[in-house]
Design a protein around this motif. Structure first.
Motif, short mmCIF file in Angstrom:
data_model
loop_
_atom_site.label_atom_id
_atom_site.label_comp_id
_atom_site.label_asym_id
_atom_site.label_seq_id
_atom_site.Cartn_x
_atom_site.Cartn_y
_atom_site.Cartn_z
N LYS A 25 47.45 39.37 43.70
CA LYS A 25 47.45 38.34 42.66
C LYS A 25 48.52 38.53 41.59
O LYS A 25 48.73 37.65 40.77
CB LYS A 25 46.07 38.30 41.98
CG LYS A 25 44.95 37.87 42.91
CD LYS A 25 43.61 37.88 42.22
CE LYS A 25 42.47 37.57 43.16
NZ LYS A 25 42.53 36.27 43.82
N ASP A 139 37.09 39.64 43.92
CA ASP A 139 38.08 38.56 43.92
C ASP A 139 37.94 37.72 42.66
O ASP A 139 38.95 37.39 42.01
CB ASP A 139 37.91 37.71 45.18
CG ASP A 139 39.05 36.72 45.37
OD1 ASP A 139 40.22 37.11 45.22
OD2 ASP A 139 38.76 35.55 45.69
N ASN A 140 36.72 37.38 42.29
CA ASN A 140 36.48 36.61 41.07
C ASN A 140 36.92 37.39 39.84
O ASN A 140 37.55 36.84 38.93
CB ASN A 140 35.01 36.21 40.95
CG ASN A 140 34.61 35.17 41.97
OD1 ASN A 140 35.43 34.41 42.46
ND2 ASN A 140 33.33 35.13 42.31
N CYS A 142 39.14 39.83 39.71
CA CYS A 142 40.59 40.00 39.72
C CYS A 142 41.31 38.70 39.37
O CYS A 142 42.39 38.74 38.77
CB CYS A 142 41.06 40.55 41.05
SG CYS A 142 40.65 42.31 41.27
N ASP A 143 40.72 37.54 39.69
CA ASP A 143 41.28 36.26 39.24
C ASP A 143 41.37 36.24 37.72
O ASP A 143 42.39 35.88 37.15
CB ASP A 143 40.41 35.09 39.70
CG ASP A 143 40.72 34.62 41.12
OD1 ASP A 143 41.81 34.96 41.65
OD2 ASP A 143 39.87 33.90 41.69
N LYS A 144 40.27 36.63 37.07
CA LYS A 144 40.22 36.60 35.61
C LYS A 144 41.14 37.64 35.00
O LYS A 144 41.83 37.38 34.01
CB LYS A 144 38.77 36.81 35.14
CG LYS A 144 37.88 35.65 35.53
CD LYS A 144 36.44 35.89 35.14
CE LYS A 144 35.61 34.69 35.56
NZ LYS A 144 34.21 34.82 35.18
#
Length: 151
Positions: A25, A139-140, A142-144
């Motif tokens: 990301k 994943d959630n 790491c998105d933030k």
């Protein structure tokens, strides 16, 4: 360059996934991601085959990672140290030499803004579904985290 370390117990399940996810990301010219374990159980080994498979299902290759143990020198190398649970947090904080070291250590879900159950569950004793749940959670998170780091 911002250097980030992901830490779990054995460095075979959660932290390799978090390492691979966040690395995918963020731009590699600005961020360096690595992972380690607080225990010395799997030094030099590949991540758990279920973590590798789960990552691969999501187009992330973590098969080049090798397990290593967290060391005090990691406080000098890394800017942010994300731990997966309270036990990992305590293990890493115990090695901190001063307040600057301690300030680098964060529970990954807490830093990502999650309000409840701030621990990433260890899927080691579970099955593929448990690894999928951990992947989705990381994943959630790491998105933030990526969005915050890229601001």
């Amino acid at each position: 360059m911002t250097k980030i370390l992901m830490v779990c117990l054995g460095n075979i399940c959660r932290s390799p996934l978090a390492h691979g996810i966040l690395e995918a990301k963020l731009p590699g010219d600005r961020f360096e991601i690595d992972s380690a374990g607080t225990g010395d159980y799997h030094i030099g080994k590949l991540p758990d085959h279920r973590s590798i498979a789960t990552a691969k299902q999501n187009d992330i290759d973590i098969s080049n990672q090798r397990c290593r143990q967290f060391s005090v020198s990691d406080f000098d190398t890394y800017d942010i140290i994300y731990v997966m649970d309270h036990s990992n947090y305590e293990n890493v904080i115990t090695l901190a030499r001063d307040a600057d070291d301690s300030a680098k250590v964060k529970l990954i879900l807490e830093d990502a803004g999650f309000d409840e159950n701030l621990e990433v569950p260890d899927p080691y004793w579970g099955d593929a579904k448990d690894f999928d749940k951990v992947y989705t959670l990381l994943d959630n998170a790491c998105d933030k985290i990526a969005a915050k780091l890229l601001e």
